[in-house]
Write a protein that holds these residues in place. Structure first.
Motif, PDB file in Angstrom:
ATOM      1  N   LEU A 156      28.599   2.066  67.835  1.00 33.18           N
ATOM      2  CA  LEU A 156      29.242   1.921  69.130  1.00 33.18           C
ATOM      3  C   LEU A 156      30.689   2.395  69.025  1.00 33.18           C
ATOM      4  N   ALA A 157      31.135   3.162  70.006  1.00 37.34           N
ATOM      5  CA  ALA A 157      32.529   3.582  70.088  1.00 37.34           C
ATOM      6  C   ALA A 157      33.127   3.050  71.381  1.00 37.34           C
ATOM      7  N   PHE A 158      34.420   2.676  71.354  1.00 33.81           N
ATOM      8  CA  PHE A 158      35.070   2.146  72.556  1.00 33.81           C
ATOM      9  C   PHE A 158      36.581   2.160  72.370  1.00 33.81           C
ATOM     10  N   SER A 159      37.283   2.067  73.491  1.00 35.11           N
ATOM     11  CA  SER A 159      38.730   1.891  73.468  1.00 35.11           C
ATOM     12  C   SER A 159      39.012   0.395  73.486  1.00 35.11           C
ATOM     13  N   TYR A 160      39.993  -0.030  72.684  1.00 36.57           N
ATOM     14  CA  TYR A 160      40.257  -1.462  72.562  1.00 36.57           C
ATOM     15  C   TYR A 160      41.749  -1.735  72.674  1.00 36.57           C
ATOM     16  N   THR A 161      42.101  -2.734  73.479  1.00 37.96           N
ATOM     17  CA  THR A 161      43.487  -3.151  73.656  1.00 37.96           C
ATOM     18  C   THR A 161      43.715  -4.462  72.923  1.00 37.96           C
ATOM     19  N   ARG A 162      44.632  -4.450  71.960  1.00 36.17           N
ATOM     20  CA  ARG A 162      44.909  -5.652  71.191  1.00 36.17           C
ATOM     21  C   ARG A 162      45.754  -6.631  72.003  1.00 36.17           C
ATOM     22  N   ARG A 163      45.985  -7.807  71.414  1.00 36.35           N
ATOM     23  CA  ARG A 163      46.759  -8.839  72.099  1.00 36.35           C
ATOM     24  C   ARG A 163      48.178  -8.369  72.394  1.00 36.35           C
ATOM     25  N   ASP A 164      48.753  -7.539  71.525  1.00 34.28           N
ATOM     26  CA  ASP A 164      50.123  -7.075  71.734  1.00 34.28           C
ATOM     27  C   ASP A 164      50.204  -5.887  72.686  1.00 34.28           C
ATOM     28  N   GLY A 165      49.066  -5.476  73.242  1.00 37.05           N
ATOM     29  CA  GLY A 165      49.046  -4.393  74.213  1.00 37.05           C
ATOM     30  C   GLY A 165      48.783  -3.026  73.624  1.00 37.05           C
ATOM     31  N   ALA A 166      48.759  -2.913  72.304  1.00 37.31           N
ATOM     32  CA  ALA A 166      48.495  -1.624  71.663  1.00 37.31           C
ATOM     33  C   ALA A 166      47.021  -1.257  71.825  1.00 37.31           C
ATOM     34  N   ALA A 167      46.771   0.024  72.109  1.00 34.24           N
ATOM     35  CA  ALA A 167      45.400   0.498  72.323  1.00 34.24           C
ATOM     36  C   ALA A 167      44.974   1.414  71.189  1.00 34.24           C
ATOM     37  N   SER A 168      43.687   1.388  70.881  1.00 32.71           N
ATOM     38  CA  SER A 168      43.161   2.248  69.819  1.00 32.71           C
ATOM     39  C   SER A 168      41.702   2.537  70.093  1.00 32.71           C
ATOM     40  N   GLU A 169      41.202   3.598  69.459  1.00 36.68           N
ATOM     41  CA  GLU A 169      39.786   3.935  69.534  1.00 36.68           C
ATOM     42  C   GLU A 169      39.083   3.326  68.327  1.00 36.68           C
ATOM     43  N   ARG A 170      37.952   2.669  68.565  1.00 34.90           N
ATOM     44  CA  ARG A 170      37.238   2.001  67.478  1.00 34.90           C
ATOM     45  C   ARG A 170      35.806   2.522  67.395  1.00 34.90           C
ATOM     46  N   ALA A 171      35.293   2.541  66.198  1.00 36.71           N
ATOM     47  CA  ALA A 171      33.887   2.882  65.941  1.00 36.71           C
ATOM     48  C   ALA A 171      33.315   1.792  65.043  1.00 36.71           C
ATOM     49  N   VAL A 172      32.209   1.188  65.471  1.00 38.91           N
ATOM     50  CA  VAL A 172      31.695   0.020  64.768  1.00 38.91           C
ATOM     51  C   VAL A 172      30.185   0.071  64.653  1.00 38.91           C
ATOM     52  N   GLU A 173      29.679  -0.760  63.750  1.00 42.39           N
ATOM     53  CA  GLU A 173      28.252  -1.068  63.682  1.00 42.39           C
ATOM     54  C   GLU A 173      28.100  -2.475  64.272  1.00 42.39           C
ATOM     55  N   PRO A 174      27.585  -2.584  65.498  1.00 40.00           N
ATOM     56  CA  PRO A 174      27.526  -3.893  66.161  1.00 40.00           C
ATOM     57  C   PRO A 174      26.504  -4.811  65.520  1.00 40.00           C
ATOM     58  N   HIS A 175      26.840  -6.095  65.499  1.00 41.77           N
ATOM     59  CA  HIS A 175      25.941  -7.086  64.908  1.00 41.77           C
ATOM     60  C   HIS A 175      25.417  -8.067  65.961  1.00 41.77           C
ATOM     61  N   ARG A 176      26.310  -8.826  66.598  1.00 41.52           N
ATOM     62  CA  ARG A 176      25.881  -9.814  67.587  1.00 41.52           C
ATOM     63  C   ARG A 176      26.931  -9.970  68.683  1.00 41.52           C
TER      64      ARG A 176
END
Length: 221
Positions: A156-176
């Motif tokens: 799974l790939a997605f854009s993610y915004t952290r608690r401090d407001g910084a954004a990044s692109e993530r690539a993961v193997e989803p579990h649950r």
């Protein structure tokens, strides 16, 4: 032998378990002949239920997915569970689900016999939500994409915004997927950080499934 109507409902209830039924075993349940079973299956098909059949000595039947949703047959306990689940979904904080849950709940309660309505009302009156804080809104389409990726074991790939407001692109193997305190989280293995992470779905945008090459070995939790 049961009358045709009740026998057809019994057959539908068995097929809705989504298991594959050998023909003889399915005919033995209502104690009918294979010929009568075939007629009952044809009756279900005429009503819009797509029943797949396999011919031969080891042949059988299974309910398939159709182009539209036909009426469902549920027993008393399933009807109560459905009503309680819809009431919970109406407060889930998932965008677009709350209104649909209220509409579906109204339809279910409307056709319930009085004895079941009393059970549902008793659960509603006796139950108090412990977490009254407003929940962040989660996009229903995003939740569906993530859930399917977990089920199908697809990256799974997605854009993610952290608690401090910084954004990044993530690539993961989803579990649950995990629901805690009216918040939704994805537990997944982060492919860039080479470690397990949890992600809040309300901070996730444009989740998308990636093609699935062979996954490299990774540490277990």
């Amino acid at each position: 032998m049961a009358c045709t109507g009740s026998r057809t409902l019994q057959l539908l209830s068995l097929l809705q378990t989504h298991r594959y039924w050998p023909g003889q075993e399915l005919a033995d349940r209502p104690q009918v002949s294979p010929r009568t079973l075939r007629r009952d299956v044809e009756r279900l098909r005429e009503l819009g239920y797509p029943v797949d059949a396999t011919r031969g000595v080891a042949g059988g039947y299974q309910l398939a997915a159709g182009a539209s949703l036909p009426p469902l047959v549920v027993d008393d306990d399933e009807a109560v569970a459905l009503a309680v689940g819809l009431r919970t979904a109406a407060q889930s904080g998932i965008a677009g689900v709350a209104d649909a849950s209220v509409r579906a709940l109204a339809k279910v309660v409307q056709v319930m016999p009085p004895r079941l309505k009393r059970r549902v009302d008793a659960l509603r009156v006796a139950t108090l939500a412990a977490d009254l804080r407003p929940a962040p809104v989660v996009d229903a389409d995003a939740l569906t994409v993530v859930a399917q990726a977990c089920r199908d074991e697809e990256r799974l790939a997605f854009s993610y915004t952290r608690r401090d407001g910084a954004a990044s692109e993530r690539a993961v193997e989803p579990h649950r997927l995990v629901s805690v305190g009216r918040r939704w989280y994805l537990v997944a293995y982060d492919l860039e950080r080479h470690d397990w992470r949890s992600f809040r779905l309300d901070r996730m945008t444009t989740p998308r499934s990636m093609s699935r090459p062979p996954w490299p070995a990774r540490p277990t939790r």
